[in-house]
Design a protein around this motif. Structure first.
Motif, short mmCIF file in Angstrom:
data_model
loop_
_atom_site.label_atom_id
_atom_site.label_comp_id
_atom_site.label_asym_id
_atom_site.label_seq_id
_atom_site.Cartn_x
_atom_site.Cartn_y
_atom_site.Cartn_z
N PHE A 65 0.84 -1.27 0.21
CA PHE A 65 -0.06 0.13 -0.02
C PHE A 65 0.88 1.32 0.23
O PHE A 65 0.35 2.42 0.00
N LYS A 66 2.28 1.46 0.14
CA LYS A 66 3.10 2.26 -0.13
C LYS A 66 3.37 3.16 1.24
O LYS A 66 4.25 3.39 1.71
N ASN A 67 2.02 3.66 1.58
CA ASN A 67 1.85 4.53 2.88
C ASN A 67 0.71 4.65 3.41
O ASN A 67 -0.38 3.81 3.11
N LYS A 68 0.29 5.28 4.53
CA LYS A 68 -0.71 5.19 5.54
C LYS A 68 -1.70 5.80 4.78
O LYS A 68 -3.30 5.32 4.66
N PRO A 69 -1.81 6.80 4.18
CA PRO A 69 -2.85 7.63 3.46
C PRO A 69 -3.33 6.65 2.02
O PRO A 69 -4.63 6.64 1.94
N ALA A 70 -2.59 5.92 1.51
CA ALA A 70 -3.10 5.18 0.54
C ALA A 70 -3.86 3.87 1.21
O ALA A 70 -5.00 3.38 0.42
N LEU A 71 -3.26 3.49 2.42
CA LEU A 71 -4.09 2.44 2.91
C LEU A 71 -5.60 2.79 3.22
O LEU A 71 -6.51 2.15 3.58
N LEU A 72 -5.34 4.06 3.97
CA LEU A 72 -6.96 4.61 4.36
C LEU A 72 -7.72 4.57 3.04
O LEU A 72 -8.76 4.25 3.18
N HIS A 73 -7.27 5.11 2.02
CA HIS A 73 -7.95 5.29 0.77
C HIS A 73 -8.68 3.77 0.53
O HIS A 73 -9.78 3.64 0.25
N ALA A 122 -8.82 1.09 2.43
CA ALA A 122 -9.91 0.58 3.34
C ALA A 122 -11.27 1.31 2.91
O ALA A 122 -12.06 0.61 3.31
N TRP A 123 -11.15 2.58 2.83
CA TRP A 123 -12.52 2.96 2.38
C TRP A 123 -13.19 2.61 1.39
O TRP A 123 -14.25 2.15 1.39
N ASP A 124 -12.50 2.31 0.23
CA ASP A 124 -13.27 1.70 -1.02
C ASP A 124 -13.68 0.32 -0.71
O ASP A 124 -14.80 0.29 -1.11
N VAL A 125 -13.08 -0.47 -0.03
CA VAL A 125 -13.44 -1.83 0.21
C VAL A 125 -14.65 -1.62 1.28
O VAL A 125 -15.66 -2.53 1.09
N ALA A 126 -14.67 -0.78 2.11
CA ALA A 126 -15.88 -0.55 3.12
C ALA A 126 -16.99 -0.22 2.13
O ALA A 126 -18.14 -0.64 2.59
N VAL A 127 -16.99 0.67 1.35
CA VAL A 127 -18.03 1.24 0.49
C VAL A 127 -18.54 0.13 -0.25
O VAL A 127 -19.81 -0.20 -0.36
N GLY A 128 -17.67 -0.35 -0.85
CA GLY A 128 -18.12 -1.66 -1.71
C GLY A 128 -18.47 -3.00 -1.24
O GLY A 128 -19.28 -3.92 -1.64
N GLY A 129 -17.93 -3.00 0.10
CA GLY A 129 -18.24 -4.35 0.70
C GLY A 129 -17.39 -5.82 0.42
O GLY A 129 -17.45 -6.63 0.83
N ASP A 130 -16.36 -5.33 -0.72
CA ASP A 130 -15.57 -6.30 -1.07
C ASP A 130 -14.30 -5.43 -1.60
O ASP A 130 -14.34 -4.41 -1.72
N ASP A 131 -13.33 -6.41 -1.93
CA ASP A 131 -12.00 -5.74 -2.68
C ASP A 131 -11.99 -5.77 -4.23
O ASP A 131 -11.01 -5.52 -4.79
N GLN A 132 -13.29 -5.99 -4.75
CA GLN A 132 -13.21 -5.86 -6.20
C GLN A 132 -13.14 -4.29 -6.63
O GLN A 132 -13.90 -3.34 -6.05
#
Length: 211
Positions: A61-69, A71-81
């Protein structure tokens, strides 16, 4: 005389392990950002919670901001697609529903499930935004994405000819009631069930937007 036959390197197991590491890292990051706070969570904390080395987190994930971004995308979509929310089958089915009352009621159920996954993380980002530049940028991006989505929902609602309010008012009502604040107050703080909340939200939208 020919030499020994080289075995073809099969990378599938390694790739699956990498995907599993990413899932564990994202789950750990989400939990720590919510419980400890984004600002107080380090990459080392996330690595320890996920059971991997810090280098594995940085590599993925390179860095913490990228990790946050992410994590948010996965939370919104409900999966990692990597499928935008508005292009997912459940959302396309909402847009396809011709009766606006039925659509808004179903959308309230869908939004409640989304709030279950995202509201706590949204609150954590909001709490960190005042003192953390990355969190502030993420909060602005979250609001921008949600406004764009609710604007599209409002345009689709107006296209049915069933709205009792202006299209921009519909968008504003949807936008102001889908940031997780109402869900957190009524479900987390007042003890409502998700079913009660979604039924109430559907009635609110129907009465406000259909008259």
């Amino acid at each position: 005389m020919s030499g020994p036959v080289k075995r073809r390197y099969d990378s599938s197991r390694r790739q699956e392990q990498a995907r599993e590491n990413r899932r564990r890292i994202l789950s750990a990051a989400h939990e720590l950002f919510v419980t400890r706070g984004y600002g107080r969570t380090t990459i080392a904390d996330v690595a320890a919670e996920a059971g991997v080395a810090p280098e594995t987190v940085y590599s993925a994930f390179k860095n913490k901001p990228a990790l946050l971004h992410r994590a948010w995308d996965v939370a919104v979509g409900g999966d990692d697609q990597d499928v935008p929310l508005l292009e997912r089958p459940q959302v396309r089915a909402l847009f396809a529903e011709p009766d606006l009352r039925t659509r808004l009621t179903a959308f309230a159920v869908f939004n409640t499930a989304t709030m279950r996954r995202t509201a706590r993380l949204h609150l954590a980002v909001r709490g960190a935004a005042a003192s953390d530049r990355a969190a502030a940028a993420m909060l602005a991006e979250i609001d921008r994405q949600r406004l764009a989505a609710m604007t599209e929902h409002a345009a689709a609602a107006a296209a049915t000819g069933q709205l009792a309010v202006a299209e921009d008012e519909c968008g504003d009502v949807l936008w102001s009631t889908t940031d997780g604040t109402l869900w957190h107050q009524l479900v987390e703080r007042r003890g409502w069930s998700d079913e009660r909340y979604s039924a109430w939200l559907g009635r609110l939208w129907v009465s406000s937007l259909l008259g």
